[in-house]
Design a protein around this motif. Structure first.
Motif, PDB file in Angstrom:
ATOM      1  N   CYS A   8      11.811  94.189  52.368  1.00  0.00           N
ATOM      2  CA  CYS A   8      10.936  93.256  53.070  1.00  0.00           C
ATOM      3  C   CYS A   8      10.155  94.068  54.101  1.00  0.00           C
ATOM      4  O   CYS A   8      10.753  94.775  54.908  1.00  0.00           O
ATOM      5  CB  CYS A   8      11.765  92.182  53.774  1.00  0.00           C
ATOM      6  N   GLN A  15      15.202  93.351  48.865  1.00  0.00           N
ATOM      7  CA  GLN A  15      15.052  92.143  48.057  1.00  0.00           C
ATOM      8  C   GLN A  15      15.569  92.317  46.632  1.00  0.00           C
ATOM      9  O   GLN A  15      15.779  91.348  45.922  1.00  0.00           O
ATOM     10  CB  GLN A  15      13.568  91.753  47.963  1.00  0.00           C
ATOM     11  N   PRO A  19       8.388  92.674  46.996  1.00  0.00           N
ATOM     12  CA  PRO A  19       7.756  91.469  47.517  1.00  0.00           C
ATOM     13  C   PRO A  19       6.307  91.334  47.029  1.00  0.00           C
ATOM     14  O   PRO A  19       5.820  90.230  46.829  1.00  0.00           O
ATOM     15  CB  PRO A  19       7.794  91.653  49.033  1.00  0.00           C
ATOM     16  N   GLU A  28       8.831  84.910  46.681  1.00  0.00           N
ATOM     17  CA  GLU A  28      10.214  84.754  47.136  1.00  0.00           C
ATOM     18  C   GLU A  28      10.238  84.628  48.657  1.00  0.00           C
ATOM     19  O   GLU A  28       9.289  85.010  49.344  1.00  0.00           O
ATOM     20  CB  GLU A  28      11.057  85.959  46.705  1.00  0.00           C
ATOM     21  N   CYS A  30      12.331  85.887  51.946  1.00  0.00           N
ATOM     22  CA  CYS A  30      13.332  86.865  52.380  1.00  0.00           C
ATOM     23  C   CYS A  30      14.513  86.114  52.977  1.00  0.00           C
ATOM     24  O   CYS A  30      14.347  85.348  53.931  1.00  0.00           O
ATOM     25  CB  CYS A  30      12.730  87.816  53.414  1.00  0.00           C
ATOM     26  N   SER A  32      16.815  87.260  54.727  1.00  0.00           N
ATOM     27  CA  SER A  32      17.150  87.816  56.022  1.00  0.00           C
ATOM     28  C   SER A  32      16.276  87.238  57.137  1.00  0.00           C
ATOM     29  O   SER A  32      16.782  86.638  58.071  1.00  0.00           O
ATOM     30  CB  SER A  32      17.010  89.343  55.969  1.00  0.00           C
ATOM     31  N   CYS A  33      14.951  87.384  57.016  1.00  0.00           N
ATOM     32  CA  CYS A  33      14.057  86.943  58.109  1.00  0.00           C
ATOM     33  C   CYS A  33      13.265  85.684  57.800  1.00  0.00           C
ATOM     34  O   CYS A  33      12.594  85.146  58.672  1.00  0.00           O
ATOM     35  CB  CYS A  33      13.106  88.069  58.497  1.00  0.00           C
TER      36      CYS A  33
END
Length: 90
Positions: A8, A15, A19, A28, A30, A32-33
């Motif tokens: 990311c 990922q 991305p 998609e 992320c 995480s963030c």
């Protein structure tokens, strides 16, 4: 050739797939963030140095850098700050 990093560009989470590839987003989100590729970052397009990603990263970090996804668990030993540091060193 376009960079096809699987990280990311905002937070550095891997990922498993790019991305952005050949100018097209994966769409998609992320885990995480929480950044959705091709939606929020449509003008930034994968460049880690881009001001958009820098701002998204800064906002995420300031708000505690928590794991974003409710449906995907973070990897064992996940550390947001180490993840970002690795991204910026890459």
């Amino acid at each position: 050739a376009e960079d096809v990093s699987t990280l990311c560009p905002a937070c550095g989470f891997d990922q498993g797939d790019a991305p952005w590839r050949d100018g097209s987003p994966s769409h998609e989100i992320c885990p995480s963030c929480g950044l959705q590729f091709g939606y929020a970052d449509i003008k930034a397009r994968g460049d880690v140095e881009n001001a958009f990603y820098h701002g998204w990263r800064a906002c995420w970090l300031v708000h505690g850098a928590g794991w974003s996804s409710l449906g995907i668990r973070p990897p064992a030993g996940w550390n947001a700050r180490e993840q970002v540091e690795q991204l910026l060193r890459a």
